[in-house]
Design an enzyme around this catalytic site. Structure first.
Site, PDB file in Angstrom:
ATOM      1  N   GLU A 116       5.658  -3.216   0.695  1.00 29.49           N
ATOM      2  CA  GLU A 116       5.678  -3.167  -0.899  1.00 29.49           C
ATOM      3  C   GLU A 116       4.772  -1.841  -0.882  1.00 29.49           C
ATOM      4  O   GLU A 116       3.457  -1.791  -0.995  1.00 29.49           O
ATOM      5  CB  GLU A 116       4.879  -4.242  -1.382  1.00 29.49           C
ATOM      6  CG  GLU A 116       5.472  -5.630  -1.104  1.00 29.49           C
ATOM      7  CD  GLU A 116       6.682  -5.850  -2.019  1.00 29.49           C
ATOM      8  OE1 GLU A 116       6.935  -4.925  -3.064  1.00 29.49           O
ATOM      9  OE2 GLU A 116       7.576  -6.627  -2.010  1.00 29.49           O
ATOM     10  N   GLY A 162       0.911  -1.146   0.018  1.00 29.26           N
ATOM     11  CA  GLY A 162       0.003  -0.044  -0.014  1.00 29.26           C
ATOM     12  C   GLY A 162       0.920   1.133   0.032  1.00 29.26           C
ATOM     13  O   GLY A 162       2.067   1.178  -0.481  1.00 29.26           O
ATOM     14  N   CYS A 176       1.003  -0.341  -9.227  1.00 26.89           N
ATOM     15  CA  CYS A 176       2.249   0.305  -8.428  1.00 26.89           C
ATOM     16  C   CYS A 176       3.430   0.636  -9.448  1.00 26.89           C
ATOM     17  O   CYS A 176       4.260   1.402  -9.150  1.00 26.89           O
ATOM     18  CB  CYS A 176       2.563  -0.577  -7.411  1.00 26.89           C
ATOM     19  SG  CYS A 176       2.799  -2.276  -7.645  1.00 26.89           S
TER      20      CYS A 176
END
Ligand code: NAD
Length: 433
Positions: A210, A188, A244
């Site tokens: 992460e 997140g 991401c």
């Protein structure tokens, strides 16, 4: 919420009883996870469409197939990855034998985000189970349909004495974080990452974070800009930019910027049509908070293509911005949406300085034909990963470690790296009497 401590203590009992350690148990869990993904695929695909407007083809490859591939790769190598690893000893310790033994850590907590809400909960879980641990899984409340589907199906397939799903938002996550775990794996944003790390410190629990950040793309002067545009569009606009490792912005060297802008607009039109709102393969923004945040960034430069929005439908057209000043708001935070700023830089030196003046990215991409340029990029920048010639795809190579550095995170997973993340690497020295 009051049951959370009981859930964790139940899993700990299972772990302490040795239930999760045998390779057979681990293999059975991985096969059961795979069966769930196959048998419940339609339910998961529908949930992904409800929460994020993900089209079935993209959802299948990026969420379901990705995890199945990770399971298959792990099953194929598990015995070899967890076998005791003989290590040489110095002369002073001979005769004797040295080896590394990988033992499971205990009970892991996996906290997932909303953007790939199935993949980013289950891919870490593959490593947790393969390494012989118990787990609590906490899917994101911002993708509630997928969270509910995980809570519905996971307990029907996996050993419920060792794996539990806890649904919920900040209160539930806070209560979970108050418990003692043996590893916490969080995907997140960095603000919550800090909360997780702080909570973990109380119990000295190791943490994998992460996180995200602004992943740049350097475009050199010596490349086919049509191919570059096709690959950037693929990596940037899948899941409406909510990835991401999506390219965040482009640094176009010399005179490439204008030509690249035209190519990007052409490729976008071919991929999503004249009105991407009608395209069956173009996604939506997860919620109105993110929609409002992203809409505010559209004024950050000259709109080359896109710019249209529809708040009710949480739709933002795939947008390319040019002539973007480096201090524009769109160059502040990670964009995490379908807006691509193209910045002009005079030289590779300027591009490298631009990147190293900012936080270390999760991924850095470059399109160049020059081996020397590639070498300079590798030597002079730091990032979780580097992709030459293609964005995003590195994460599908199971033998490459995945993770960030600095503000983009800490720790690695995928394939054997997951086993090491969720194991204690015990040093063993065995000396004859
Ligand atoms: P999110 O808001 O869904 O949050 C992730 C998790 O944190 C959720 O389970 C949520 O319940 C929990 N959470 C939120 N606030 C909390 C709080 N105050 N205390 C405790 N727990 C809390 O996801 P997000 O952060 O919006 O996701 C987007 C970010 O994630 C982007 O920065 C993106 O780059 C990054 N990301 C990274 C990766 C990666 O693999 N490195 C993958 C996907 C997303």
């Amino acid at each position: 919420m009051s049951t959370i401590p009981d859930v964790v203590s139940r899993l700990r009992k299972t772990f302490s009883a040795g239930v999760t350690k045998p390779l057979e148990w681990r293999r059975n869990q991985l096969n059961a996870l795979k069966a769930m993904l196959t048998e419940q695929a339609d339910d998961f695909l529908a949930a992904l469409h409800t929460d994020l407007g993900k089209n079935a083809a993209e959802a299948r490859s990026a969420e379901l197939t990705f995890v199945v591939n990770e399971i298959d790769h792990t099953l194929a190598h598990l015995a070899e990855w967890v076998a005791p690893e003989p290590r040489p000893l110095p002369e002073t310790l001979r005769p004797g034998a040295g080896r590394v033994v990988r033992e499971p850590l205990g009970v892991a907590l996996v906290i997932g985000p909303w953007n790939y809400p199935l993949h980013l909960v289950l891919a870490p879980l593959v490593g947790v189970l393969a390494a012989g641990n118990a787990a609590v899984v906490k899917p994101s409340e911002l993708s509630p349909t997928v969270s509910a589907a995980i809570a519905r199906h996971l307990p029907s397939y996996l050993d419920t004495s060792a794996v539990a799903v806890v649904e919920g938002a900040i209160p539930e996550t806070t209560e979970l974080l108050a418990q003692r775990f043996d590893h916490i794996f969080y995907t997140g944003n960095g603000a919550v990452g800090r909360i997780v790390l702080t909570a973990a410190a109380k119990h000295l629990t190791p943490v994998t974070l992460e996180l995200g950040g602004k992943s740049p793309v350097v475009v050199d002067t010596d490349v086919d800009l049509r191919v570059v545009a096709e690959r950037i569009v693929w990596g940037k606009f899948m899941n409406a930019g909510q990835t991401c490792v999506a390219p965040d912005y482009v640094l176009a060297i010399g005179d490439t910027a204008e030509r690249l802008e035209t190519q990007l607009a052409d490729v976008l039109r071919e991929r999503f049509g004249d009105d991407p709102a009608q395209s069956p393969v173009y996604g939506r923004i997860v919620n109105t908070r993110h929609f409002d945040r992203l809409s505010g960034l559209l004024a950050g430069g000259r709109v080359v293509t896109g710019g249209q929005t529809d708040r009710d439908a949480k739709y933002i057209a795939p947008t390319v911005l040019a002539d973007v000043p480096p201090d524009s708001p769109v160059m502040g935070e990670e964009i995490f949406g379908p807006i691509l700023p193209v910045l002009r830089v005079a030289s590779l030196d300027e591009a490298l300085t631009f990147i190293t003046d900012r936080d270390k990215p999760l991924a850095l991409y470059a399109f160049t034909a020059s081996a020397e340029t590639k070498q300079r990029i590798l030597a002079e920048t730091s990032s979780g990963a580097v992709g030459f010639g293609i964005p995003v795809a590195h994460l599908t190579a199971p033998d490459l470690p995945f993770g960030g550095v600095g503000e983009s995170g800490m720790g690695r997973y995928h394939g054997k790296y997951s086993i090491d993340t969720f194991s204690n690497l015990k040093a063993v020295l065995d000396k004859p009497l």
